[in-house]
Design a protein around this motif. Structure first.
Motif, PDB file in Angstrom:
ATOM      1  N   ASP A 189      11.667   4.293  -9.011  1.00 20.90           N
ATOM      2  CA  ASP A 189      12.181   2.975  -9.213  1.00 20.90           C
ATOM      3  C   ASP A 189      13.188   2.693  -8.198  1.00 20.90           C
ATOM      4  N   ASP A 190      13.949   3.871  -7.991  1.00 20.58           N
ATOM      5  CA  ASP A 190      14.923   3.497  -6.864  1.00 20.58           C
ATOM      6  C   ASP A 190      14.215   2.971  -5.517  1.00 20.58           C
ATOM      7  N   LEU A 191      13.009   3.772  -5.081  1.00 23.20           N
ATOM      8  CA  LEU A 191      12.747   3.386  -4.145  1.00 23.20           C
ATOM      9  C   LEU A 191      12.144   2.068  -3.907  1.00 23.20           C
ATOM     10  N   LEU A 192      11.296   1.550  -5.106  1.00 19.62           N
ATOM     11  CA  LEU A 192      10.834   0.435  -4.846  1.00 19.62           C
ATOM     12  C   LEU A 192      12.106  -0.820  -5.213  1.00 19.62           C
ATOM     13  N   ASN A 205       1.042   2.125  -0.449  1.00 17.35           N
ATOM     14  CA  ASN A 205       0.232   0.709  -0.422  1.00 17.35           C
ATOM     15  C   ASN A 205       1.450  -0.168  -0.636  1.00 17.35           C
ATOM     16  N   LYS A 206       2.520   0.113  -1.008  1.00 19.53           N
ATOM     17  CA  LYS A 206       3.527  -0.672  -0.994  1.00 19.53           C
ATOM     18  C   LYS A 206       4.279  -0.792   0.493  1.00 19.53           C
ATOM     19  N   GLY A 207       3.842  -0.098   1.386  1.00 22.05           N
ATOM     20  CA  GLY A 207       4.344  -0.279   2.652  1.00 22.05           C
ATOM     21  C   GLY A 207       5.716   0.659   2.809  1.00 22.05           C
ATOM     22  N   LEU A 208       5.868   1.651   1.910  1.00 17.27           N
ATOM     23  CA  LEU A 208       7.188   2.518   2.046  1.00 17.27           C
ATOM     24  C   LEU A 208       7.043   3.507   3.059  1.00 17.27           C
ATOM     25  N   LEU A 209       5.787   4.124   3.441  1.00 11.63           N
ATOM     26  CA  LEU A 209       5.728   5.394   3.901  1.00 11.63           C
ATOM     27  C   LEU A 209       5.052   4.939   5.425  1.00 11.63           C
TER      28      LEU A 209
END
Length: 748
Positions: free
Chosen positions: A401-404, A424-428
């Motif tokens: 949750d913190d990451l998003l 898929n959310k483009g975080l990595l």
């Protein structure tokens, strides 16, 4: 398409500051508070190995065993590192020191009553207190009066603000009694309390004396009323390393040093990992100047003990340093050790760690009746950490949750996290193009099948540096030479076990449930397409087979019964499979020589539709987040882990927290050779043929043991319903298929 970021929230602090105006730095969008990052300076008296006796307002009283009969004492001044030797070279054994109410320094000794074969002999009765002037010359020597009972636990002596000594006595049966002596060492009386086992006795900043008993029970001692009052709510559960107070009423040492107010409020003061300390802090002391002294076993020095003074890091020491943040849940010890090594060796970069498991909701193992082989409870299956507690799914969700929401570190430890969702959310960041461009990285030097298995949709969003092999072997005469088997083929093999033979040695339902259902979930999930096939019939067949076995509680009614059955199962042809974790090459030889009596064996592994049946488990994996502006520093950490020096250390360094296999071929090959030479107690040296077989098997690994805690929970819940008779195996498999399919679609 990368995530359209929400408006950046105010980043949560890594830890609370000690005072207003403390310096904070940001790595990606995760803020760090540097006030808990201390400098660890070795206490070195010109190379003399010293041990603290006590901390006093005048300094630290330390002793050095020059010879068995010659104990020299020093007063160490931590503020400038200077020290003075006591004028009297006391040959007796020093056990305690304190500052008297009049300000003078005293030390208490066991008196040597005889010498035999060059060694002092102590009768445990005769003791003396010596009082010293400010120049450390002897002023007065006071023998303990005859009124003092025998059996004093000298190391636990503490003085309150009125000059009363609190002393624990122990009798021949080990029972303890708490006594009080006055400032002349005259016996005053006993305090009635349950002193099952005294962990430590300390003096608070207020002058009150506290006793910490076994089980973490804290008592406040009163020499006037001769009472011990329990203190509730002042310490968290499990504290056993309590320290004297000065600015705080008390301190305790756990994963760092915490200050505790008289009202029971706790403040983290020193974070050991972020102070470059990973190992066993076995002693901790508060110093008069507000710093700390610790006894420390360092993995990098062969776990030899040494003492360090911990002091706050200055702003000057932080100038010019690029701070890199790393976050995760229940971070692997090997990762923490590697971070500390990187921080020691680097001057341009510094990794700062946040573990979401700190302060998170955890629970201790609760397996009911304590019997060998007992399985995990339902709750324990949700998040298995390999320690004596488990982390709940809510903790992993808190990090996600913190990451998003925008609170992102530079480096993310991916253990237990949904890599597909975050990717898929483009975080990595995809690390593969960076590896291809890196001159220091030669693909031919590494097991690329291991790295390829970590890819998702052709991209390397996470990387690991060492691994373990999870597999199972069987006699070739029973299973043939085929290694990898589809779930259906594997089920056929298990259903064809000869009469009188078990699948696994002394196996219970829980044993097989973990091996083939919970740990084997990867055989039924395609992470690239985010689909699953638990409804193919083989999963229901495995469920039926496992449900036919006795539970651990039913099978192992007593510990002796467990060992009897295990010995029977390990006998000639009583067990089909030997499940093993290969963390060093000799393990394979030991299994073959021991359990299978050097017969021909086949790696059958576990159900695997595409590989050789083996599963490899990374010690840890990390990712570079797309929000990081510290790519260069993160990459230096990655290259440190991939370096030949570090890769060689993984097999050769017996002091590493856990054994593991290196990703690099050359040190792996060296470890294989080492198994064929030297002395290996029990089963002897491995043969070259065995090690060649292990190398070939390693090169064929394709299945990464990625145990998703959410999928594990779904399988465990539905399997439990089947085992309880509330549903059929086919219906349970269909329900798992439906729930996991929905979960996977949400991840995409």
């Amino acid at each position: 398409m990368k995530l359209r970021w929400l408006s950046l929230l105010t980043a949560a602090l890594l830890v609370s500051g000690m005072s207003a105006g403390c310096e904070r730095r940001t790595g990606a969008t995760l803020e760090v508070d540097l006030t808990q990052s201390y400098v660890a300076e070795p206490v070195d008296m010109n190379g003399i190995r010293v041990d603290p006796v006590a901390v006093t307002p005048k300094g630290v009283v330390m002793e050095y065993y020059h010879k068995y009969y010659d104990v020299r004492m020093y007063l160490y001044h931590p503020e400038d590192g200077s020290y003075e030797q006591f004028e009297k070279e006391q040959q007796n054994e020093s056990v305690c020191a304190a500052t008297l109410p009049d300000g003078r320094l005293c030390a208490i000794y066991n008196v040597a009553t005889d010498r035999k074969r060059g060694t002092n002999v102590y009768d445990g009765k005769q003791r003396v207190m010596e009082i010293y002037n400010d120049d450390l010359t002897l002023a007065e020597s006071i023998p303990f009066p005859d009124s003092v009972p025998e059996g004093i636990l000298m190391g636990q002596m503490r003085m309150d603000g009125e000059g009363n000594w609190f002393v624990f006595l122990t009798d021949e049966e080990g029972s303890q009694t708490l006594c009080v002596l006055d400032d002349d060492l005259a016996f005053k009386g006993t305090i009635d309390m349950d002193s099952y086992w005294c962990e430590t006795v300390v003096t608070g900043a207020s002058g009150d004396v506290y006793a910490l008993m076994g089980g973490g029970n804290l008592y406040r001692l009163d020499a006037q009323a001769m009472t011990a009052q329990p203190v509730e709510g002042m310490l968290p559960e499990g504290v056993h390393a309590l320290m004297d107070g000065n600015e705080y009423e008390l301190y305790y040492s756990a994963d760092g040093i915490y200050g505790v107010s008289a009202e029971g409020e706790t403040q983290l003061l020193v974070d050991y990992v972020n102070s470059d300390l990973f190992g066993d802090v076995f002693r901790s002391y508060t110093l008069p100047d507000g710093t700390f002294l610790i006894g420390y076993f360092s993995p990098d020095t062969g776990y030899t003990s040494s003492y360090y003074r911990l002091r706050p890091r200055t702003q000057e020491e932080s100038q010019g340093v690029q701070y890199i943040t790393l976050a995760g849940v229940d971070l692997a010890p090997a990762l923490l050790q590697d971070v500390c090594r990187f921080n020691h060796e680097q001057s341009d970069y510094r990794i700062f760690v946040k573990d979401y498991a700190r302060g998170a909701k955890i629970s201790t193992w609760d397996t009911g009746e304590s019997v060998p082989g007992s399985g995990l409870s339902m709750e324990q299956r949700y998040g298995m950490s390999g320690k004596n507690y488990y982390i709940t799914q809510e903790t992993y969700d808190a990090l996600t949750d913190d990451l998003l929401a925008g609170t992102v570190p530079d480096i993310l430890c991916m253990d237990g996290l949904p890599v597909q969702q975050l990717a898929n959310k483009g975080l990595l960041t995809d690390l593969w193009p960076m590896l291809e461009e890196e001159e220091r990285f030669d693909e031919s030097a590494y097991f690329m099948n291991i790295l390829d298995g970590l890819k998702y949709k052709g991209q390397l969003h996470q990387i690991g540096f060492s691994f373990l092999i999870e597999t199972a072997c069987a006699k070739t005469e029973f299973v043939g030479e085929q290694e990898g088997r589809t779930p259906a083929e594997y089920l056929t093999m298990l259903e064809s076990v000869p009469e009188g033979m078990e699948i696994l040695p002394a196996a219970s339902r829980e044993d097989l449930e973990y091996s083939f259902l919970l740990g084997g979930q990867g055989a039924y999930i395609d992470r690239d397409t985010m689909t699953c096939h638990f409804d193919d019939g083989s999963f229901a067949g495995l469920l039926t087979l496992i449900g036919s076995l006795k539970t651990a509680e039913e099978r192992y009614a007593s510990q002796q019964d467990y060992w009897d059955q295990l010995e029977w199962a390990y006998g000639e042809d009583h067990t089909l499979l030997s499940r093993m974790t290969i963390d060093k090459p000799i393990v394979y030889h030991d299994m073959k020589a021991g359990i299978f009596r050097r017969a021909d064996v086949t790696f059958v592994g576990f159900p695997d539709p595409n590989g050789n049946g083996g599963r490899y488990r990374m010690n840890y994996t990390i990712a570079l987040t797309s929000r990081s502006d510290q790519t260069e520093g993160v990459w230096e950490f990655i290259m440190q882990e991939l370096s030949s020096q570090q890769q060689s250390r993984m097999c050769q360094d017996s002091f590493r927290d856990n054994n593991s296999l290196p990703l690099m071929r050359e040190p792996f090959g060296n470890a294989l050779k080492a198994a064929t030479v030297g002395v290996h107690p029990g089963s002897g040296n491995a043969s070259e043929e065995e090690m060649e077989a292990l190398l070939a098997y390693t090169e064929g690994l394709t299945q990464w043991e990625q145990v998703d805690t959410a999928v594990t929970a779904i399988i465990a819940e539905e399997a439990e319903r089947y085992f309880a008779g509330d549903t059929t195996a086919d219906a349970a498999a269909a329900q798992i298929q439906s729930r996991v399919s929905l979960y996977l679609s949400e991840q995409g």
